[in-house]
Design a protein around this motif. Structure first.
Motif, mmCIF file in Angstrom:
data_model
loop_
_atom_site.group_PDB
_atom_site.id
_atom_site.type_symbol
_atom_site.label_atom_id
_atom_site.label_comp_id
_atom_site.label_asym_id
_atom_site.label_seq_id
_atom_site.Cartn_x
_atom_site.Cartn_y
_atom_site.Cartn_z
ATOM 1 N N ARG A 44 0.625 -1.032 0.035
ATOM 2 C CA ARG A 44 -0.086 0.070 -0.088
ATOM 3 C C ARG A 44 0.853 1.210 -0.020
ATOM 4 N NH1 ARG A 44 -2.384 0.197 4.549
ATOM 5 N NH2 ARG A 44 -2.236 -2.300 4.876
ATOM 6 N N LEU A 45 1.820 1.217 0.878
ATOM 7 C CA LEU A 45 2.816 2.516 0.947
ATOM 8 C C LEU A 45 3.494 2.592 -0.438
ATOM 9 C CD1 LEU A 45 4.511 2.333 4.496
ATOM 10 C CD2 LEU A 45 3.069 4.217 3.284
ATOM 11 N N ALA A 47 2.276 1.674 -3.347
ATOM 12 C CA ALA A 47 1.590 2.284 -4.700
ATOM 13 C C ALA A 47 1.401 3.449 -4.229
ATOM 14 C CB ALA A 47 0.374 1.137 -4.118
ATOM 15 N N ALA A 48 1.163 4.112 -3.118
ATOM 16 C CA ALA A 48 0.813 5.316 -2.953
ATOM 17 C C ALA A 48 1.907 6.295 -3.149
ATOM 18 C CB ALA A 48 0.608 5.674 -1.329
ATOM 19 N N MET A 49 3.356 5.902 -3.017
ATOM 20 C CA MET A 49 4.550 6.650 -3.461
ATOM 21 C C MET A 49 4.660 6.393 -4.702
ATOM 22 S SD MET A 49 7.484 5.790 -0.547
ATOM 23 C CE MET A 49 7.441 4.367 0.220
ATOM 24 N N LYS A 50 4.377 5.261 -5.292
ATOM 25 C CA LYS A 50 4.356 5.553 -6.853
ATOM 26 C C LYS A 50 3.219 6.510 -7.443
ATOM 27 C CE LYS A 50 1.562 2.991 -9.674
ATOM 28 N NZ LYS A 50 0.827 1.845 -9.990
ATOM 29 N N ILE B 6 -2.567 7.424 0.947
ATOM 30 C CA ILE B 6 -2.093 7.219 2.542
ATOM 31 C C ILE B 6 -1.940 8.645 2.795
ATOM 32 C CG2 ILE B 6 -0.275 6.780 4.029
ATOM 33 C CD1 ILE B 6 -1.538 4.093 2.757
ATOM 34 N N LEU B 9 1.542 10.284 4.349
ATOM 35 C CA LEU B 9 2.120 10.196 3.486
ATOM 36 C C LEU B 9 2.185 11.672 2.353
ATOM 37 C CD1 LEU B 9 4.874 8.869 2.283
ATOM 38 C CD2 LEU B 9 3.427 7.916 0.560
#
Lengths: 267, 267
Positions: A44-45, A47-50, B6, B9
DNA sequence: GAACGCTGTACCACAGAGTGGAACAAAATG
DNA sequence: CATTTTGTTCCACTCTGTGGTACAGCGTTC
């Protein structure tokens, strides 16, 4: 003051820190293993950073790699680091003159951090990496930064340090290190040969700010075989001249209490 | 696929994005105002980011500025961007030859992103910034990237674009833009004068990868007054030669279906 | 010097964001 | 074709992060 850590943020940073120059593409599961986080959290993290552009995802492999988002932040940091700006043209000249790799290190968190480098065009050369962290007790740049620290800080760091012999030449005896640091302070520059990487030699000198504090170290490094006594003498002269110019550009006026290099043959 | 965001983030990124080259030091409250977040959230997040090295805090002002942590990430991204590595020596030569600022742009998120630049040493020069995002419809580099996109992607971006006249020369008519893009494809390079910044001119050409797709644009830019017809001709020749070399180094073998620049006088 | 405006930070009851184990489909592997 | 490993989704639960408020510290301003 030591605020509670933000879990999500720490984890995101932890994930990004898994990636290196060599390990530049890694899957979710591998990152999970390295960080000790659960696969779902990483997925999840990441994917969000992507989505944010901090990571990129290979559409076929589905593995992740570093994304471009951090570029701008790094650029902003560098742009406002005035040592770097002042040093840049001098580094350029030094590169032309010496034909070796020139690097600029600042002190950060009991380590030295490379904030600028220009690489020699020669086939055999030292490659430096901006953003890389190296220890203070190995290599000429590290020793210079350590040498010019206030006594108590220097002692504190030496005591905290877990000395590891990276090569057979690495200084691992605190007493020997202290002795060498004293000598560096006296002569105004440092020399090293194969302390951090075997076959890599370098000379380094300190850059002072307007207050007379040492804020950075400038180094010339290359393969040890090229560092003959005659060449070393030339490099020492060149780097002393370079740090002198940079320090003056930063407002350094003389030598307050750092009793440095005035009794050295600088020119 | 479009995963849930997120929050923490996103907010952290939002905060970091507040900082720019000019606005490099900002307090908690100001960031809170810019982001619309509460002061407490900003304070906590920013304190955590300070601990992580993403931000630094001026001990006297207590204001925050960008920290060195992102340096490594940016370096890792750049190091593994093979266009950049291949292009670097060619860019260097081009700088020596033309004495103007050379920049390398890639397509990212319907914008162009500067991933490398080397600046002219002349007093009057164009300053480019690594990590900066610029529109595709203004400036030679943007037009090149747009011109060589697959037709449907190009059309999609043009339709989505909200054309703003940055200067009096900015192309804001979609039909005129399409016409110019067609011409760019035919001649293999783009020219612009004052479309993005008044008084700034540039020439740009596309870089192809092994599949024959355009992955980047290389530009030569400088003050418009220096871009006389004769100089432009020289720069066009130089940049075509440069992108040819880079594309070949990337494995580009000829011209698959992009019907480009073989009927141009390249040498 | 008191009153004000400003800053960054600590507090704490509360809500909901983020968690992680299990289950999933899709590749890669044997 | 069975098996393993991949990245991702699900969902009930819990603990993390929230934000209004209060506070301490610093400069102005009256």
């Amino acid at each position: 003051m030591q605020a509670e850590k933000i879990q999500t943020l720490e984890r995101a940073i932890q994930i990004l820190d898994c990636y290196t120059i060599d390990q530049f593409e890694m899957g979710v599961r591998e990152v999970a293993r390295l960080t000790g986080l659960s696969a779902s959290v990483c997925s999840r993290l990441m994917a969000a950073m992507k989505d944010a552009g901090l990571l990129t995802q290979n559409p076929t492999t589905r593995a992740y790699a570093m994304g471009p988002r951090a570029l701008r932040w790094a650029e902003i940091y560098s742009a406002n680091l005035d040592i770097r700006n002042v040093a840049l043209p001098v580094i350029n000249e030094l590169l032309l003159e010496t034909q070796e790799t020139i690097s600029l290190y600042i002190l950060d968190n009991d380590e030295r951090l490379c904030v600028e480098r220009m690489e020699s065009a020669q086939n055999v050369r030292i490659v430096a990496r901006i953003g890389r962290r190296l220890p203070l007790y190995a290599g000429s740049g590290g020793k210079v930064l350590l040498a010019y620290l206030p006594q108590h800080r220097q002692e504190e760091i030496i005591r905290k340090t877990d000395f590891k012999p990276f090569t057979s030449s690495t200084i691992i005896d605190p007493e020997q290190l202290r002795k060498e640091l004293r000598q560096i302070r006296m002569q105004g520059y440092a020399f090293s040969n194969g302390e951090w990487v075997a076959d890599a030699a370098g000379v380094a000198a300190p850059i002072f700010d307007h207050k007379g504090d040492v804020i950075a170290a400038l180094t010339i490094s290359g393969p040890g075989t090229r560092f003959t006594p005659e060449i070393i003498r030339r490099h020492v002269a060149a780097i002393l001249q370079a740090v002198e110019r940079i320090s003056r550009d930063l407002g350094y006026i003389g030598n307050a209490y750092n009793q440095p290099q005035q009794n050295n043959p600088r020119y």
